[in-house]
Structure formats: C-alpha cells, structure tokens
Write a protein that holds these residues in place. Sequence first.
Motif, mmCIF file in Angstrom:
data_model
loop_
_atom_site.group_PDB
_atom_site.id
_atom_site.type_symbol
_atom_site.label_atom_id
_atom_site.label_comp_id
_atom_site.label_asym_id
_atom_site.label_seq_id
_atom_site.Cartn_x
_atom_site.Cartn_y
_atom_site.Cartn_z
ATOM 1 N N VAL A 1 17.028 53.094 41.092
ATOM 2 C CA VAL A 1 17.127 51.726 40.598
ATOM 3 C C VAL A 1 15.736 51.113 40.700
ATOM 4 O O VAL A 1 15.159 51.059 41.783
ATOM 5 N N TYR A 2 15.207 50.683 39.570
ATOM 6 C CA TYR A 2 13.852 50.143 39.528
ATOM 7 C C TYR A 2 13.823 48.636 39.285
ATOM 8 O O TYR A 2 12.883 47.974 39.682
ATOM 9 N N ASN A 3 14.832 48.140 38.580
ATOM 10 C CA ASN A 3 14.818 46.703 38.293
ATOM 11 C C ASN A 3 16.123 46.053 38.730
ATOM 12 O O ASN A 3 17.125 46.718 38.936
ATOM 13 N N ARG A 4 16.072 44.740 38.890
ATOM 14 C CA ARG A 4 17.211 43.945 39.354
ATOM 15 C C ARG A 4 17.719 43.001 38.260
ATOM 16 O O ARG A 4 18.321 41.971 38.553
ATOM 17 N N ILE A 5 17.488 43.338 37.027
ATOM 18 C CA ILE A 5 17.866 42.446 35.934
ATOM 19 C C ILE A 5 19.358 42.135 35.975
ATOM 20 O O ILE A 5 19.759 40.976 35.900
ATOM 21 N N TRP B 1 18.523 48.448 30.072
ATOM 22 C CA TRP B 1 17.709 47.925 31.176
ATOM 23 C C TRP B 1 18.590 47.617 32.373
ATOM 24 O O TRP B 1 18.241 47.941 33.501
ATOM 25 N N CYS B 2 19.737 46.976 32.138
ATOM 26 C CA CYS B 2 20.634 46.580 33.227
ATOM 27 C C CYS B 2 21.227 47.779 33.945
ATOM 28 O O CYS B 2 21.525 47.710 35.141
ATOM 29 N N ARG B 3 21.413 48.879 33.238
ATOM 30 C CA ARG B 3 21.951 50.100 33.845
ATOM 31 C C ARG B 3 20.850 50.982 34.426
ATOM 32 O O ARG B 3 21.120 52.036 34.986
ATOM 33 N N ASN B 4 19.590 50.552 34.269
ATOM 34 C CA ASN B 4 18.436 51.331 34.700
ATOM 35 C C ASN B 4 18.356 52.684 33.989
ATOM 36 O O ASN B 4 17.817 53.643 34.522
ATOM 37 N N ASP B 5 18.913 52.746 32.771
ATOM 38 C CA ASP B 5 18.783 53.945 31.945
ATOM 39 C C ASP B 5 17.409 53.964 31.280
ATOM 40 O O ASP B 5 16.910 55.026 30.896
ATOM 41 N N LEU C 1 12.542 40.477 39.720
ATOM 42 C CA LEU C 1 13.217 41.430 38.843
ATOM 43 C C LEU C 1 12.981 42.887 39.235
ATOM 44 O O LEU C 1 13.596 43.784 38.670
ATOM 45 N N LEU C 2 12.095 43.096 40.198
ATOM 46 C CA LEU C 2 11.755 44.469 40.594
ATOM 47 C C LEU C 2 12.296 44.811 41.968
ATOM 48 O O LEU C 2 12.357 43.951 42.852
ATOM 49 N N VAL C 3 12.656 46.053 42.160
ATOM 50 C CA VAL C 3 13.088 46.551 43.462
ATOM 51 C C VAL C 3 11.818 46.819 44.255
ATOM 52 O O VAL C 3 10.901 47.494 43.770
ATOM 53 N N SER C 4 11.762 46.287 45.464
ATOM 54 C CA SER C 4 10.583 46.467 46.301
ATOM 55 C C SER C 4 10.379 47.937 46.645
ATOM 56 O O SER C 4 11.342 48.667 46.866
ATOM 57 N N SER C 5 9.144 48.336 46.719
ATOM 58 C CA SER C 5 8.833 49.727 47.065
ATOM 59 C C SER C 5 8.693 49.896 48.579
ATOM 60 O O SER C 5 8.489 51.004 49.067
ATOM 61 N N LYS C 6 8.780 48.797 49.310
ATOM 62 C CA LYS C 6 8.657 48.870 50.784
ATOM 63 C C LYS C 6 9.880 48.327 51.447
ATOM 64 O O LYS C 6 10.563 47.484 51.016
#
Length: 68
Positions: free
Chosen positions: A5-9, A37-41, A63-68
């Motif tokens: 999961v890369y985004n939180r849209i 985008w919402c499904r992170n496909d 909108l982004l998942v933190s990397s830390k």
Amino acid sequence: MEKEVYNRIKAVLAEQGRTNNWLANELGMNRTTISKWCRNDMQPRVENLFQIAKALDVDVRTLLVSSK
C-alpha cells in the motif's frame, strides 16, 4: 503475499465522506483510474497527487503511506 500500500487516497476519501466518483468529477478524470489508485493497483503521478490533495484540501503528505 500481501499487496504493498503506497497511497491513502481511499482512506482520506472515506474520512471525508467522499467517493471515487466525486474525486473523478473534481479532477476531470476517468472513474476507473481513480478506482485503480484507491485499490493501489496503480499509483498516481506526483502532479496528480498534488491535484488530489488540493481537491481534498489536505497536505499532499497525508495521501502517502509513511516509509518510517
């Protein structure tokens, strides 16, 4: 294996009580693209992330998942 999961849209839309269709209309984009985008496909381009943030009135970092 779980999908990254890369985004939180999707999460931000839900928090605001908005839908994929609403975002597609706001951005003038295809609903299928927003759904991917919402499904992170598929991930939005950086330019699109800023447009999404503006439409949702949030900081783009939200909108982004933190990397830390």
